[in-house]
Write an enzyme that holds these catalytic residues in place. Structure first.
Site, PDB file in Angstrom:
ATOM      1  N   ARG A 104       0.838  -1.193   0.000  1.00  0.00           N
ATOM      2  CA  ARG A 104       0.000   0.000   0.000  1.00  0.00           C
ATOM      3  C   ARG A 104       0.883   1.256   0.000  1.00  0.00           C
ATOM      4  O   ARG A 104       1.938   1.282   0.656  1.00  0.00           O
ATOM      5  CB  ARG A 104      -0.849  -0.023   1.270  1.00  0.00           C
ATOM      6  CG  ARG A 104      -1.821   1.123   1.454  1.00  0.00           C
ATOM      7  CD  ARG A 104      -2.945   1.042   0.508  1.00  0.00           C
ATOM      8  NE  ARG A 104      -4.088   1.856   0.932  1.00  0.00           N
ATOM      9  CZ  ARG A 104      -5.093   2.153   0.119  1.00  0.00           C
ATOM     10  NH1 ARG A 104      -5.119   1.725  -1.127  1.00  0.00           N
ATOM     11  NH2 ARG A 104      -6.116   2.854   0.547  1.00  0.00           N
ATOM     12  N   THR A 380      -9.643   0.462  -9.956  1.00  0.00           N
ATOM     13  CA  THR A 380      -8.688  -0.380  -9.251  1.00  0.00           C
ATOM     14  C   THR A 380      -8.701  -1.636 -10.075  1.00  0.00           C
ATOM     15  O   THR A 380      -9.515  -1.749 -10.985  1.00  0.00           O
ATOM     16  CB  THR A 380      -9.197  -0.639  -7.816  1.00  0.00           C
ATOM     17  OG1 THR A 380      -9.152   0.587  -7.113  1.00  0.00           O
ATOM     18  CG2 THR A 380      -8.402  -1.678  -7.052  1.00  0.00           C
ATOM     19  N   THR A 398      -4.045  -0.763  -7.221  1.00  0.00           N
ATOM     20  CA  THR A 398      -4.810   0.431  -7.593  1.00  0.00           C
ATOM     21  C   THR A 398      -3.982   1.700  -7.685  1.00  0.00           C
ATOM     22  O   THR A 398      -2.904   1.809  -7.078  1.00  0.00           O
ATOM     23  CB  THR A 398      -5.933   0.675  -6.546  1.00  0.00           C
ATOM     24  OG1 THR A 398      -6.801   1.699  -7.006  1.00  0.00           O
ATOM     25  CG2 THR A 398      -5.380   1.044  -5.187  1.00  0.00           C
ATOM     26  N   ASN A 400      -6.150   4.237  -7.190  1.00  0.00           N
ATOM     27  CA  ASN A 400      -7.361   4.813  -6.585  1.00  0.00           C
ATOM     28  C   ASN A 400      -8.306   5.265  -7.693  1.00  0.00           C
ATOM     29  O   ASN A 400      -9.019   4.445  -8.253  1.00  0.00           O
ATOM     30  CB  ASN A 400      -7.043   5.934  -5.595  1.00  0.00           C
ATOM     31  CG  ASN A 400      -8.251   6.230  -4.707  1.00  0.00           C
ATOM     32  OD1 ASN A 400      -9.104   5.372  -4.544  1.00  0.00           O
ATOM     33  ND2 ASN A 400      -8.338   7.422  -4.149  1.00  0.00           N
ATOM     34  N   ASP A 422      -7.863   8.367   0.299  1.00  0.00           N
ATOM     35  CA  ASP A 422      -8.390   7.268   1.128  1.00  0.00           C
ATOM     36  C   ASP A 422      -8.189   7.542   2.623  1.00  0.00           C
ATOM     37  O   ASP A 422      -8.739   6.834   3.459  1.00  0.00           O
ATOM     38  CB  ASP A 422      -7.727   5.938   0.766  1.00  0.00           C
ATOM     39  CG  ASP A 422      -8.447   5.228  -0.375  1.00  0.00           C
ATOM     40  OD1 ASP A 422      -9.552   5.666  -0.744  1.00  0.00           O
ATOM     41  OD2 ASP A 422      -7.909   4.242  -0.906  1.00  0.00           O
ATOM     42  N   SER A 452     -10.235  -0.434   1.194  1.00  0.00           N
ATOM     43  CA  SER A 452     -11.337  -1.410   1.205  1.00  0.00           C
ATOM     44  C   SER A 452     -10.989  -2.641   0.387  1.00  0.00           C
ATOM     45  O   SER A 452     -11.823  -3.537   0.233  1.00  0.00           O
ATOM     46  CB  SER A 452     -12.604  -0.779   0.611  1.00  0.00           C
ATOM     47  OG  SER A 452     -12.987   0.350   1.342  1.00  0.00           O
ATOM     48  N   GLY A 472     -13.619  -1.258  -6.999  1.00  0.00           N
ATOM     49  CA  GLY A 472     -14.935  -0.664  -6.728  1.00  0.00           C
ATOM     50  C   GLY A 472     -14.982   0.203  -5.483  1.00  0.00           C
ATOM     51  O   GLY A 472     -16.061   0.484  -4.963  1.00  0.00           O
ATOM     52  N   GLY A 473     -13.816   0.626  -4.968  1.00  0.00           N
ATOM     53  CA  GLY A 473     -13.811   1.528  -3.813  1.00  0.00           C
ATOM     54  C   GLY A 473     -14.557   0.900  -2.649  1.00  0.00           C
ATOM     55  O   GLY A 473     -14.340  -0.264  -2.305  1.00  0.00           O
TER      56      GLY A 473
HETATM   57  O1  DON Z   1      -7.982   1.158  -1.470  1.00  0.00           O
HETATM   58  C1  DON Z   1      -9.137   1.451  -1.698  1.00  0.00           C
HETATM   59  O2  DON Z   1     -10.070   1.036  -1.044  1.00  0.00           O
HETATM   60  C2  DON Z   1      -9.445   2.333  -2.891  1.00  0.00           C
HETATM   61  N1  DON Z   1      -8.311   3.163  -3.183  1.00  0.00           N
HETATM   62  C3  DON Z   1      -9.833   1.479  -4.041  1.00  0.00           C
HETATM   63  C4  DON Z   1     -10.203   2.284  -5.250  1.00  0.00           C
HETATM   64  C5  DON Z   1     -11.023   1.560  -6.217  1.00  0.00           C
HETATM   65  O3  DON Z   1     -11.373   0.415  -6.025  1.00  0.00           O
HETATM   66  C6  DON Z   1     -11.449   2.319  -7.403  1.00  0.00           C
HETATM   67  N2  DON Z   1     -11.998   1.436  -8.392  1.00  0.00           N
HETATM   68  N3  DON Z   1     -13.003   1.143  -8.782  1.00  0.00           N
END
Ligand code: DON
Length: 569
Positions: A104, A380, A398, A400, A422, A452, A472-473
């Site tokens: 990360r 992501t 990702t 982000n 985030d 997430s 998918g955040g």
């Molecule tokens: O780490 C996370 O939870 C976010 N940065 C993920 C971002 C993400 O999944 C965007 N895509 N659809």
């Protein structure tokens, strides 16, 4: 609502009728994904899946394949695949041992709690999402180096070469990529200090166009030849820092030199007779997934039907409670005391559901975090790998947002992330996914922002069953939760479980986000009658997963919502 083992034998007639009489299923046969005998990669792009599968044909293991796939995605899927971002890898070796790698991004040394606020402590619009200051210190390259040192079997250079060839020789754009690049070209070129010419096409990109990424190929060659140093020192690091200086960013040479990916102990828990192996903090994904599963484990979901009102209501009420916990309790454990084992106790999560009313939605305003025993477009990408020996790797990585902070490092040809968003940039202020947080996820120098991402592996009776994950955040956790239950409770195959329509609730806002046509009209009316607010939302997630079939063969589930594809043999 029916509970497993008839614990609390409350079966309101209304629910019995609904749960036993789901809408008559259409007669279409269930979709079946690619079936392979022993090895498979499912990723967001057919070329990247092929790169991973070819590595295993050459004798590479699942980690080798994952490393090659990560680098290939950095080329063919630049909106999310990356070397300028970060991610997580969950590993289950064929002997049953498990591991988790955290690569990360982290906050730069010069970062701090109020870095996105003005003098009056108001959030400065867009500062944490677009441009140089939005970038965390990238972790992907060190992550791949560490994964290779511990688990790799082929030479490092062999794992880099396919990505270098794709970048140098060019590759054909898919329809979706061409439109993604056009949107980038129209809306975000202004984030750059020096125009990245390789992304420019005067009359717009179209499917079948060949795109070349010469600077990126050069950067990948430096990484091939020098390993970690090819990115965190020398030419690449100097280009990155020069880029920061031109754009008022704060990542320094020292930040890059100090970045370290870390092996962590995976989150492991039981659900019925399945074992769930997932990512610990700084992702919230593994803990929240376990909490969600424990919250619903005692209910007989298999008899309640897929995407029926009782099932959706039950799952949403668990989601509402668990996302409230996420906001209060979860952050980087190197900086904040996350009550990890307490949050994952079955009794705790069952008790969180005490206020669950099978006939009525609990307003989110009435839900706050529990007290455990101790005091964009968005992109992501996830990929799943199983090798012929039975080793399994689950990776979510990702930038982000789509194309990260929209900045290409001039001279090095890669996008930087906007992962700083985030963090909780101000207590209670929603990030780009609407997620809120506070102290646990406040910005501190060198702290990792809460994620997430939920790369997960499921075992049944001690044997590998499934490798799963998605972008998918904030919806990542609930998409993984639904995909797992689709297989474990609703008896779906992998492709059917991935194709199935999704829904999502995250406590705040107090709304169920629903994919178009996910629910029939009876289900929608029943949910609204219980007090739920429903909102149609384009597609949710892009799950790429592999299921081990009873005869040992593998079924891929490649998400039709994207260009995702399985490759195997
Ligand atoms: O780490 C996370 O939870 C976010 N940065 C993920 C971002 C993400 O999944 C965007 N895509 N659809």
């Amino acid at each position: 609502m029916i509970r497993k083992h008839f614990v609390h034998f409350i079966v309101p007639v209304f629910f019995l009728v609904l749960s036993c009489a789901p809408e008559v299923p259409t007669e279409e046969p269930a979709p079946i994904g690619l079936i392979a005998d022993s090895a498979m990669v499912v990723s967001a792009h057919p070329l990247a899946s092929k790169v991973g599968a070819d590595i295993m044909k050459k004798g590479g293991n699942a980690v080798d394949a994952a490393i090659a796939t990560q680098f290939a995605l950095a080329v063919v899927y630049p909106a999310a695949g990356n070397i300028g971002g970060g991610g997580f890898m969950v590993i289950r070796n064929a002997d049953g041992s498990t591991d988790a790698l955290d690569y990360r991004e982290k906050a730069p040394l010069a970062g701090g709690r109020d870095m996105y606020l003005d003098e009056d402590k108001n959030v400065i619009e867009d500062l944490s999402t677009k441009g140089h200051l939005a970038a965390g210190v990238p972790g992907s390259v060190d992550g791949m180096v560490k994964a290779h040192e511990k688990y790799g079997s082929l030479a490092w250079s062999e794992l880099l070469q396919p990505a270098i060839d794709l970048a140098a020789d060019g590759f054909e754009l898919t329809e979706k990529e061409a439109s993604g690049l056009n949107r980038y070209q129209e809306n975000h070129m202004d984030a750059n200090t020096i125009t990245p010419e390789f992304l420019v096409k005067e009359d717009g990109w179209k499917a079948g166009d060949i795109i070349y990424m010469k600077e990126l190929a050069h950067t990948l060659e430096l990484i091939r030849d020098q390993g970690r140093e090819g990115f965190y020192a020398g030419e690449t690091a100097e280009n990155l820092v020069a880029e920061m200086e031109r754009g008022n960013g704060i990542i320094s040479l020292e930040d890059l030199a100090r970045y370290k990916a870390k092996f962590r102990t995976p989150v492991i828990s039981e659900y019925d007779n399945y074992k769930i192996i997932s990512m610990p903090p700084p992702s919230s994904g593994g803990i929240a997934l376990v909490q969600l599963l424990q919250s619903v484990e005692d209910f007989a979901i298999d008899g309640m039907g897929h995407n029926t009102a009782p099932t959706v209501h039950l799952m949403v009420e668990a989601e509402r409670r668990i996302y409230a916990d996420r906001a209060a309790h979860l952050g980087d454990m190197d900086f904040y005391p996350v009550p990890l084992s307490e949050l994952m106790q079955k009794e705790y999560n069952v008790a969180r559901m005490d206020s669950f009313d099978p006939e009525e939605a609990t307003p989110s305003l009435a839900v706050s975090e529990g007290k455990p025993a101790v005091a964009e477009s968005m992109e992501t990408t996830h990929f799943s790998v199983i090798d012929p020996a039975g080793n399994a790797v689950s990776v979510t990585t990702t930038l982000n947002g789509g194309f990260g902070n929209k900045v290409v490092v001039a001279g090095s040809g890669f996008f930087l992330n906007n992962e700083m968003d985030d963090f909780s940039i101000k207590p209670g202020y929603p990030n780009m996914f609407g997620l809120v947080g506070g102290e646990a996820n406040a910005i501190e120098p060198e702290k990792r922002m809460l994620s997430s991402m939920t790369p997960t592996i499921v075992e049944k009776d001690g044997k590998l069953l499934m490798v799963v994950g998605t972008p998918g955040g904030s919806t990542i956790i609930t998409s993984v939760y639904q995909t797992i239950l689709n297989v474990l409770e609703h008896g779906m195959g992998m492709q059917a479980a991935v194709d199935a329509k999704r829904f999502h609730h995250q406590w705040k806002p107090d709304t169920i986000f629903v994919e178009t046509n996910a629910f029939d009209s009876t289900t929608m009316q029943s949910l609204e009658a219980m007090g739920h607010k429903l909102m149609d939302r384009g597609s949710i997630g892009r799950v790429d997963a592999i299921l081990v079939l009873p005869d040992g063969r593998l079924e891929g589930g490649a998400d039709p919502r994207g260009d995702d594809a399985a490759a195997g043999f």
